[in-house]
Design an enzyme around this catalytic site. Structure first.
Site, PDB file in Angstrom:
ATOM      1  N   HIS A 170      -1.794  54.402  69.017  1.00 19.13           N
ATOM      2  CA  HIS A 170      -0.583  54.738  68.156  1.00 19.13           C
ATOM      3  C   HIS A 170      -0.378  53.770  67.836  1.00 19.13           C
ATOM      4  O   HIS A 170      -0.765  52.847  68.801  1.00 19.13           O
ATOM      5  CB  HIS A 170       0.549  56.098  69.476  1.00 19.13           C
ATOM      6  CG  HIS A 170       1.404  55.584  69.177  1.00 19.13           C
ATOM      7  ND1 HIS A 170       2.396  54.678  69.778  1.00 19.13           N
ATOM      8  CD2 HIS A 170       2.141  56.485  67.715  1.00 19.13           C
ATOM      9  CE1 HIS A 170       3.313  55.265  69.071  1.00 19.13           C
ATOM     10  NE2 HIS A 170       3.532  55.773  68.387  1.00 19.13           N
ATOM     11  N   LYS A 225       3.972  58.836  57.595  1.00 21.93           N
ATOM     12  CA  LYS A 225       4.952  59.207  58.432  1.00 21.93           C
ATOM     13  C   LYS A 225       5.307  60.625  58.366  1.00 21.93           C
ATOM     14  O   LYS A 225       5.937  60.659  56.986  1.00 21.93           O
ATOM     15  CB  LYS A 225       5.694  57.861  58.815  1.00 21.93           C
ATOM     16  CG  LYS A 225       6.357  58.190  59.894  1.00 21.93           C
ATOM     17  CD  LYS A 225       6.428  59.201  61.452  1.00 21.93           C
ATOM     18  CE  LYS A 225       6.005  58.218  62.017  1.00 21.93           C
ATOM     19  NZ  LYS A 225       5.403  58.434  63.171  1.00 21.93           N
TER      20      LYS A 225
END
Lengths: 437, 437
Positions: free
Chosen positions: A333, A206
């Site tokens: 996701h 991330k």
């Protein structure tokens, strides 16, 4: 509908909604930092036949406001009656505060532009999963069978690496033993622990937290440490087109795909036109309405599906069909969720023939769950359960504990707000405008 | 897979394939004329639990050659295991004569370019429907529930008008009381009988038989007789682009859509660019692989789905999802089929929210069936059965009669050949090259 006996057994007699707060580590993203607890909603659909199905979705107040009328409207319907759910949700949620915008609908969060439709689909997804779980339990069939059957026995997941602090600002919340990860060495150490503990062989970072050079360095460090392994970087749309192209050039030979480097279909199309590196998204294509433009313009090469976004497991399969028809890849996701949603993800992922990327999973960061038995990654994979329904059981004592935490909250944690959490450490923090770099 | 008990009950213990010949009237199209009998294949899937599911597909030899190995490969699988069917079919049919081209694969028939993949999907569709019927019967649920539930209680069909002779050349086959229809007055009379008998309120004319001026006149006669009613014209790709544009201009204010005026995506895109009239197709888009180019180029505005073409009811729903995402309309194609397929069409049509055109149905022309009770159009509609499975029952005596007819044939009718039938009336007939006009 249906045979009266079968139909009666599958009729919905009761729907229970239990909002909870679950611990979440201080994970950083471009909007801020995770709060120490995050709201989830646990849904139980009980049939006349006495079977209970489980579902899970976002628990923020704006989702709860939609879930309550929908729960009431489900009574007396059958758990197989799923094609009618969108119209029902539109009807009963149409004048709720969330749908009419009484709640602020943020226009550029981590899941792209939010609309009343998107909120409704996310709520609906939890009910759809609960109905499928109930139907499967009643029929003695796993959810994957209700979706046409599994085509694989295991589903592969990737490690989800985060820049993070050792603890939450002000010592709030639970403290874990992962320590801080704020530089390439910290990310590599985190990756090793993920690989050693769960056997993950692909890694997603991330990004969007530090300026791009530092995140490029982190990916290069991972590539050096895990040569040949699929790597992904996701700055949540924080970059400009030129920055994205520069990163794509620097990391083109080590990334499996670059995820949402920029915000919006226009910019994604510009980046895609300038690089061979596949672009993935869970921001610019999160509804069926957004597909045509993005696919026609070649703006995305991989869609990161999420059954919460897309309105359930059956819609996820329809998304897969659209992607297949257009030669667009599919991956999955994940953000903060518990074992019910992970089981649901695994059931649907098992049924999609061309899911050729490992799915994201946030689950290892969630140390609290409402299941009697946590799901366990082995070799980076989860076994696909063949037990009836989702194959997971609710721990009612744990549910009660986490619900009491939700009841006791003073209101500050009932809706996720990563920027507010960041302001406890950095009082001047405002959600950065994009492109940030 | 699944709960052992439920799984065992749903395990396939036997698959019966019964090829039959059914009467077909002398209906004309651009390739020739229907033969007096047409082959269909009736599929029965029997579970360990003793339930029998029904399916139906094309019965031509090239389809039978694929169906036989697939039937064998299904034994021991469960009827819920549907996502695995395409891979199974590819595996077991891979070296069959049909798949390897030992049978001629015609390159421009009434359903577009034929490929081994398309044949396999058509065969597979019959097995998928039989599995769903068996599963539904075992579970006490209608097939529509297994597809997520109906969103309407009735499905609307359109009258399927054909130019036709009074009888087959040489007096072959059965003679019906419809008489000839070879001019506008004949087509209008046929439409009246359809409207009076079945209540249809929309009308499709199979064109490509006479030169366009005559077919334009027929549509104008229908428009005058049934003002405001949806009309369709389908020349099966027989026209050139200029001819199609001329027809579109002449009939633009009375046609609901123009169906396959030209052959191939290139020509369809050219026509679409030159007219506001929506173009429908069951020729240039009949597989998922053909979608991307056609949709991206705006070549078609309505896809006429056909579960035989697309590989079953679940794929039909996936096609609907792709169409929905791209703003392309959905209607339903039909050619010679019996009540099992009509019941299957009705079940899936009931589950698609945005099926906003009446479906085609050839069924009124089929006076023979294998059901104990024929399906009945009322007000142009069929009720959606809520009985378990498809809601139809097999008449084994009728099946045996029609199978004996198939056994007794000398080989001339075992594969549909409209050109061969036409040569009995016109010995010099060859399948016209397109564009014909």
């Amino acid at each position: 509908m249906a045979d009266p006996a079968a139909s009666k057994d599958l009729t919905i007699a009761e729907v229970r909604l239990t909002p909870i707060l679950v611990a979440d580590p201080p994970l950083l993203n471009t909007q801020g930092v995770h709060q120490p607890y995050t709201p989830r909603l646990i849904i139980e659909v009980v049939t006349e036949g006495g079977v209970t199905g489980l579902g899970e979705t976002y628990g923020d107040t704006k989702y709860l406001d939609l879930a309550r009328p929908l729960a009431g409207a489900l009574l007396g319907r059958t758990v197989t009656d799923l094609n009618g759910l969108p119209a029902l949700a539109a009807q009963v949620c149409g004048d709720s505060p969330a749908a009419t915008g009484a709640h602020t609908v943020d226009a550029g969060g981590l899941r792209g532009v939010q609309t009343a439709d998107k909120l409704r689909l996310s709520v609906l997804s939890g009910f759809e999963v609960a109905c499928l779980d109930a139907w499967g339990r009643a029929a003695g069939l796993p959810v994957h069978a209700l979706l046409g059957g599994k085509v694989r026995d295991q589903v592969e997941y990737s490690a989800y690496l985060f820049y993070r602090w050792a603890g939450h600002p002000g010592g709030r919340g639970a403290r874990d033993d992962w320590g801080a990860a704020l530089d390439p060495a910290g990310i590599v150490a985190q990756a090793h622990r993920f690989a050693d503990t769960y056997g993950f062989t692909s890694f997603k970072l991330k990004g969007g937290v530090f300026e791009p050079a530092q995140e490029i360095a982190a990916i290069k460090a991972l590539a050096a440490e895990f040569p040949g392994r699929p790597l992904r970087l996701d700055p949540n749309g924080a970059w400009s087109v030129p920055t994205s192209l520069r990163v794509a050039e620097e990391l083109g030979d080590v990334l499996e795909y670059l995820e949402d480097p920029v915000s919006g279909t226009d910019r994604m199309a510009e980046v895609a036109a300038g690089t061979e590196l596949p672009l993935a998204t869970n921001m610019c294509v999160t509804t069926f309405d957004e597909i045509a433009e993005a696919f026609t313009r070649g703006a995305v090469q991989v869609v990161l599906s999420d059954h919460h976004y897309w309105g359930g497991l059956r819609n996820t399969r329809e998304l897969a069909a659209v992607c297949r028809a257009f030669g667009v890849g599919l991956s999955m996701h994940s953000n903060t969720h518990l074992g019910i949603s992970l089981a649901a993800m695994t059931q649907v992922a098992a049924t999609v023939p061309d899911l050729d990327h490992a799915c994201d999973s946030h689950y290892p960061w969630q140390t609290e769950d409402v299941l009697t038995e946590r799901l366990t990654f082995r070799g980076g994979r989860l076994d696909v359960s063949d037990a009836p329904g989702l194959g997971v059981e609710l721990d009612r004592d744990r549910l009660a504990v986490l619900h009491r935490r939700w009841l006791a909250d003073d209101g500050t944690l009932l809706s996720r707000d990563d920027a507010a959490a960041m302001r406890l450490a950095d009082p001047g923090w405002v959600t950065p405008a994009v492109p940030r770099w």
